[in-house]
Design a protein around this motif. Structure first.
Motif, PDB file in Angstrom:
ATOM      1  N   LEU A 131       1.813   8.979  -5.176  1.00 26.18           N
ATOM      2  CA  LEU A 131       2.382  10.520  -4.698  1.00 26.18           C
ATOM      3  C   LEU A 131       3.437  11.398  -5.601  1.00 26.18           C
ATOM      4  CD1 LEU A 131       2.120  13.170  -2.522  1.00 26.18           C
ATOM      5  CD2 LEU A 131       3.513  11.297  -1.124  1.00 26.18           C
ATOM      6  N   ASN A 132       4.322  10.555  -5.811  1.00 28.60           N
ATOM      7  CA  ASN A 132       5.672  11.109  -6.163  1.00 28.60           C
ATOM      8  C   ASN A 132       5.676  12.323  -7.747  1.00 28.60           C
ATOM      9  OD1 ASN A 132       7.709  10.490  -4.719  1.00 28.60           O
ATOM     10  ND2 ASN A 132       7.899   8.651  -5.757  1.00 28.60           N
ATOM     11  N   ARG A 133       3.987  11.295  -8.838  1.00 30.78           N
ATOM     12  CA  ARG A 133       3.953  11.619  -9.586  1.00 30.78           C
ATOM     13  C   ARG A 133       3.185  13.122  -9.818  1.00 30.78           C
ATOM     14  NH1 ARG A 133       1.367   6.933 -11.924  1.00 30.78           N
ATOM     15  NH2 ARG A 133       2.267   5.822 -10.889  1.00 30.78           N
ATOM     16  N   GLU A 134       2.292  12.645  -8.849  1.00 27.97           N
ATOM     17  CA  GLU A 134       1.327  13.679  -8.069  1.00 27.97           C
ATOM     18  C   GLU A 134       1.458  15.324  -8.011  1.00 27.97           C
ATOM     19  OE1 GLU A 134      -2.230  14.534  -5.888  1.00 27.97           O
ATOM     20  OE2 GLU A 134      -2.645  12.661  -6.332  1.00 27.97           O
ATOM     21  N   PHE A 135       2.667  14.545  -7.104  1.00 31.30           N
ATOM     22  CA  PHE A 135       3.189  15.848  -6.496  1.00 31.30           C
ATOM     23  C   PHE A 135       4.117  17.155  -7.321  1.00 31.30           C
ATOM     24  CE2 PHE A 135       7.015  18.252  -4.003  1.00 31.30           C
ATOM     25  CZ  PHE A 135       6.153  18.515  -2.547  1.00 31.30           C
ATOM     26  N   PHE A 136       4.886  16.479  -7.948  1.00 31.33           N
ATOM     27  CA  PHE A 136       5.738  16.834  -9.214  1.00 31.33           C
ATOM     28  C   PHE A 136       4.794  17.427 -10.228  1.00 31.33           C
ATOM     29  CE2 PHE A 136       8.114  16.907 -13.370  1.00 31.33           C
ATOM     30  CZ  PHE A 136       9.367  16.789 -13.298  1.00 31.33           C
ATOM     31  N   ALA A 137       3.677  16.716 -10.219  1.00 31.29           N
ATOM     32  CA  ALA A 137       3.141  17.093 -11.718  1.00 31.29           C
ATOM     33  C   ALA A 137       2.836  18.071 -10.231  1.00 31.29           C
ATOM     34  CB  ALA A 137       1.839  16.464 -11.944  1.00 31.29           C
ATOM     35  N   LYS A 138       2.083  18.835  -9.787  1.00 30.56           N
ATOM     36  CA  LYS A 138       1.279  19.875  -8.950  1.00 30.56           C
ATOM     37  C   LYS A 138       2.515  20.885  -8.502  1.00 30.56           C
ATOM     38  CE  LYS A 138      -2.395  18.478  -6.823  1.00 30.56           C
ATOM     39  NZ  LYS A 138      -3.143  17.810  -5.167  1.00 30.56           N
ATOM     40  N   VAL A 139       3.957  20.358  -8.920  1.00 29.02           N
ATOM     41  CA  VAL A 139       5.360  21.346  -8.454  1.00 29.02           C
ATOM     42  C   VAL A 139       4.835  22.381  -9.823  1.00 29.02           C
ATOM     43  CG1 VAL A 139       7.619  21.794  -7.500  1.00 29.02           C
ATOM     44  CG2 VAL A 139       5.622  20.527  -5.860  1.00 29.02           C
ATOM     45  N   ARG A 140       5.267  21.055 -10.792  1.00 24.74           N
ATOM     46  CA  ARG A 140       5.356  21.455 -11.884  1.00 24.74           C
ATOM     47  C   ARG A 140       4.324  22.643 -12.864  1.00 24.74           C
ATOM     48  NH1 ARG A 140       6.240  18.065 -17.717  1.00 24.74           N
ATOM     49  NH2 ARG A 140       6.199  19.566 -18.715  1.00 24.74           N
ATOM     50  N   ALA A 141       2.697  22.253 -12.326  1.00 18.89           N
ATOM     51  CA  ALA A 141       2.096  23.510 -12.263  1.00 18.89           C
ATOM     52  C   ALA A 141       1.959  24.350 -11.651  1.00 18.89           C
ATOM     53  CB  ALA A 141       0.558  22.416 -12.432  1.00 18.89           C
ATOM     54  N   GLU A 142       2.398  24.694 -10.227  1.00 19.56           N
ATOM     55  CA  GLU A 142       2.824  25.763 -10.155  1.00 19.56           C
ATOM     56  C   GLU A 142       3.989  26.631 -10.509  1.00 19.56           C
ATOM     57  OE1 GLU A 142       2.529  28.926  -6.935  1.00 19.56           O
ATOM     58  OE2 GLU A 142       0.831  27.456  -7.444  1.00 19.56           O
ATOM     59  N   VAL A 145       0.975  -0.888   0.192  1.00 16.41           N
ATOM     60  CA  VAL A 145       0.659   0.366   0.013  1.00 16.41           C
ATOM     61  C   VAL A 145       1.092   1.522   0.069  1.00 16.41           C
ATOM     62  CG1 VAL A 145      -1.502   0.856   1.140  1.00 16.41           C
ATOM     63  CG2 VAL A 145      -1.720  -1.721   0.892  1.00 16.41           C
ATOM     64  N   ILE A 146       1.859   1.489   0.816  1.00 14.58           N
ATOM     65  CA  ILE A 146       2.340   2.467   0.643  1.00 14.58           C
ATOM     66  C   ILE A 146       3.559   2.739  -0.501  1.00 14.58           C
ATOM     67  CG2 ILE A 146       5.133   1.428   2.474  1.00 14.58           C
ATOM     68  CD1 ILE A 146       3.346   5.209   2.713  1.00 14.58           C
ATOM     69  N   ALA A 147       4.327   0.810  -1.186  1.00 12.27           N
ATOM     70  CA  ALA A 147       4.787   1.966  -2.225  1.00 12.27           C
ATOM     71  C   ALA A 147       3.679   2.704  -3.446  1.00 12.27           C
ATOM     72  CB  ALA A 147       4.970  -0.021  -2.971  1.00 12.27           C
ATOM     73  N   VAL A 148       2.398   1.804  -3.658  1.00  6.98           N
ATOM     74  CA  VAL A 148       1.445   2.221  -4.328  1.00  6.98           C
ATOM     75  C   VAL A 148       1.127   4.316  -3.859  1.00  6.98           C
ATOM     76  CG1 VAL A 148      -0.979   2.615  -5.325  1.00  6.98           C
ATOM     77  CG2 VAL A 148       0.444   0.529  -4.940  1.00  6.98           C
TER      78      VAL A 148
END
Length: 170
Positions: free
Chosen positions: A151-162, A143-146
């Motif tokens: 999180l890694n993909r989503e977080f990166f995408a949000k930082v990139r959008a910001e 569960v934590i691996a998923v």
């Protein structure tokens, strides 16, 4: 099986690191009543479902075999015999490690607390927990691996959008 071995090795490393750090703490030097240590050891015995000691020995033997045979494939039979002989020397030393684990618990828990813990792990539900902890921990790791992957993909995408919102293009 490799995942289980890695988890057990990681757990052992954490426990040994905890023991090493705890050894520096003055409370570790304190004298503990034999019955206090015995109660802590009872808890350790009740919960040693992963057979940490045995798994560590087998993994060490496999690692040693790989290291020697990779460089000297012609001596595989002699290496196997030597490893079996050395493993036999360690076979009856499990108690030494588990006694160290028990000391850690005895320092951190009172006898009354340890008795409650032992009572719980002696009960049917405690035995079930001890027996299923390995599988539960694997499920939790999955569960934590998923979660981390998402999180890694989503977080990166949000930082990139910001950053994009600030006029920075990546």
């Amino acid at each position: 099986m490799t995942g289980l071995v890695q988890r057990v090795r990681a757990l052992l490393a954490i426990l040994l690191a905890t023991a090493a750090v705890s050894a520096a703490v003055p409370t570790m030097a304190q004298e503990l009543a034999p019955e206090h240590l015995a109660l802590a050891r009872q808890y350790v015995d009740l919960t040693d479902r992963a057979n940490v000691y045995e798994v560590t020995l087998v993994e060490t033997g496999i690692q040693t075999m790989r290291q020697i045979v990779t460089q000297n494939p012609e001596i595989i039979d002699q290496t196997d015999a030597a490893i079996k002989k050395i493993l036999e020397e360690y076979r009856d030393r499990k108690g030494e490690l588990l006694d160290q684990f028990a000391r850690i618990y005895a320092v951190r828990f009172t006898m009354e607390e340890l008795q409650q813990i032992v009572d719980f792990y002696s009960s049917p539900v405690g035995q079930k927990l001890a027996t299923t902890n390995i599988e539960v921990n694997q499920d939790l790791q999955n569960v934590i691996a998923v979660f981390e992957n998402n999180l890694n993909r989503e977080f990166f995408a949000k930082v990139r959008a910001e950053l994009r919102a600030q006029g920075v293009e990546l």
